[in-house]
Write a protein that holds these residues in place. Structure first.
Motif, mmCIF file in Angstrom:
data_model
loop_
_atom_site.group_PDB
_atom_site.id
_atom_site.type_symbol
_atom_site.label_atom_id
_atom_site.label_comp_id
_atom_site.label_asym_id
_atom_site.label_seq_id
_atom_site.Cartn_x
_atom_site.Cartn_y
_atom_site.Cartn_z
ATOM 1 N N SER A 186 0.867 -1.169 0.000
ATOM 2 C CA SER A 186 0.000 0.000 0.000
ATOM 3 C C SER A 186 0.905 1.220 0.000
ATOM 4 O O SER A 186 1.641 1.449 0.952
ATOM 5 N N VAL A 187 0.841 1.998 -1.079
ATOM 6 C CA VAL A 187 1.764 3.119 -1.255
ATOM 7 C C VAL A 187 1.008 4.432 -1.224
ATOM 8 O O VAL A 187 0.033 4.610 -1.952
ATOM 9 N N GLN A 188 1.456 5.333 -0.379
ATOM 10 C CA GLN A 188 0.854 6.659 -0.303
ATOM 11 C C GLN A 188 1.633 7.612 -1.187
ATOM 12 O O GLN A 188 2.861 7.680 -1.109
ATOM 13 N N GLN A 189 0.916 8.356 -2.045
ATOM 14 C CA GLN A 189 1.570 9.278 -2.976
ATOM 15 C C GLN A 189 0.879 10.631 -2.936
ATOM 16 O O GLN A 189 -0.284 10.753 -2.543
ATOM 17 N N THR A 190 1.612 11.654 -3.370
ATOM 18 C CA THR A 190 1.027 12.984 -3.500
ATOM 19 C C THR A 190 -0.108 12.934 -4.531
ATOM 20 O O THR A 190 0.023 12.303 -5.583
ATOM 21 N N CYS A 191 -1.186 13.595 -4.227
ATOM 22 C CA CYS A 191 -2.342 13.591 -5.128
ATOM 23 C C CYS A 191 -1.944 14.165 -6.488
ATOM 24 O O CYS A 191 -1.412 15.285 -6.556
ATOM 25 N N PRO A 192 -2.196 13.435 -7.584
ATOM 26 C CA PRO A 192 -1.800 13.925 -8.904
ATOM 27 C C PRO A 192 -2.664 15.082 -9.400
ATOM 28 O O PRO A 192 -2.253 15.806 -10.310
ATOM 29 N N THR A 193 -3.822 15.280 -8.797
ATOM 30 C CA THR A 193 -4.713 16.360 -9.249
ATOM 31 C C THR A 193 -4.347 17.695 -8.619
ATOM 32 O O THR A 193 -4.190 18.706 -9.309
ATOM 33 N N CYS A 194 -4.208 17.716 -7.295
ATOM 34 C CA CYS A 194 -3.948 18.984 -6.595
ATOM 35 C C CYS A 194 -2.488 19.146 -6.200
ATOM 36 O O CYS A 194 -2.112 20.168 -5.628
#
Length: 379
Positions: A186-194
């Motif tokens: 389970s990988v948490q990433q910066t939101c690609p939209t905002c």
């Protein structure tokens, strides 16, 4: 079964820094995570042990209590009363491992486990400043102009056109980050939209194109302290790039570079220079004038001074930033061979050479010694 010492669990000494603790935890958590070790009860137990040790030692208050009272200081039923660790189900493992991968791939966020836009400290900036040796020795004040970002005056930094406002990001619901499932991980990433802000701008400001900031140039006063050396840096706190989502600004580092000097070379607090001498002065002796950073000095040249001789003038160097006394000036003798001689001068030199030769090795002991060594080498 008695708990192991938390420092021993992470393989650290008791004076380990928070960065050491974080690195040790990340390494061991990745090694023992159950997703990497399926059906291994031993790995699961070690992962629990590592995470507990990390949560205690990385928290300054809990670590202090643990250092004073041991496990009792952080036992919720003991004297410390710091609160329990709770059960660690599959979701907790995913959260812990997600934090690790988020840190590695840019998806982490400041603060605790709650949501919200990612708070980021602004980037540090570097400015190269070239100064003279004299300026480095005495110090001075100067102004520098550096590019910077400032809040847009039109939209007051919101990035939205006046009369409108940003809306909560529909992709991350304002969290600034999204969690993605990749196989077992389970990988948490910066939101690609905002891009971590937690907000979307549907009608961007024309002045800043929705960024909320505009590029400007600002003038800063910088004090260059006396004794500063090449490669040293001066930190101007808070004058780097501004932070994101309320994060603190970065710092500006002014990096010092010394210009090449026409006479002196600096070595720490000492100065070095070449001292050309006519061969007559080197042979007969005399007094010569030499330059210093603060004026003029004089050196007495003894008879028979050879090339490479070094004369030292105490206290004529530079007083460094951390020095109590100034360094010294070293003058390196270079005996100059005369050029473009007239026929008369050449004849006088030949006569002079004959007189030296007839005098034997007393006039040129090094030459005679060298000649004898060469003869011995070839024989």
């Amino acid at each position: 079964m008695a708990k192991r010492d938390f420092y021993e669990v992470l393989g650290l000494a008791k004076n380990a820094s928070k960065e050491d603790i974080r690195k040790a935890y990340r390494k061991l958590a990745m090694k023992y995570h159950p997703d990497r070790n399926p059906d291994s009860k031993e790995a699961e137990d070690k992962f629990k042990e590592v995470k507990e040790a990390y949560e205690i030692l990385y928290d300054d208050e809990k670590r202090s209590a643990y250092d004073r009272f041991g496990h009792a200081g952080v036992d919720p039923n003991g004297m410390g009363g710091m609160g329990g660790m709770g059960g660690m189900g599959g979701a907790d493992f995913a959260d812990a491992f997600g934090d690790i991968f988020g840190d590695l791939f840019g998806g982490g966020r400041r603060g605790g486990g709650g949501g919200g836009p990612r708070v980021q400290r602004g980037a540090d900036l570097r400015y190269s400043l070239e100064i003279s040796l004299e300026q480095a020795a005495t110090g001075f004040d100067t102004e520098i102009r550096v590019p910077s970002w400032e809040n847009c005056d039109v939209c007051d930094g919101s990035g939205a056109k006046p009369g409108t406002s940003p809306r909560t990001c529909t992709t991350c619901n304002g969290a600034g980050a999204v969690r993605m499932q990749q196989g077992f991980f389970s990988v948490q990433q910066t939101c690609p939209t905002c891009h971590g802000t937690g907000q979307e701008i549907t009608d961007p400001c024309n002045a800043c194109d929705g960024v909320g900031r505009v590029r400007k140039t600002k003038t800063l006063q910088v004090n260059i302290p006396a004794g500063i050396d090449d490669g040293m840096r001066i930190r101007s706190a808070g004058n780097g790039e501004p932070g994101a989502n309320g994060g603190p600004p970065g710092d500006l580092y002014v990096e010092i570079h010394l210009k090449a000097h026409g006479i002196f070379e600096r070595e720490g607090d000492d100065l070095h220079c070449s001292l050309p001498l006519p061969f007559t002065t080197a042979a007969l002796g005399g007094e010569v004038e030499v330059p210093t950073l603060t004026g003029r000095g004089a050196i007495t040249i003894p008879e028979g001074t050879q090339a490479g001789k070094v004369f030292r003038l105490r206290g004529k160097g530079i007083k460094g930033l951390r020095s109590s006394y100034p360094g010294d000036l070293y003058c390196h003798v270079q005996v100059e061979t005369p050029v473009r001689l007239t026929d008369e001068q050449k004849q006088l030199l030949r006569q002079f050479e004959e007189s030296l030769t007839s005098g034997g090795e007393k006039h040129s002991p090094k030459t005679q010694s060298w000649t004898d060594k060469v003869k011995g080498f070839f024989s």
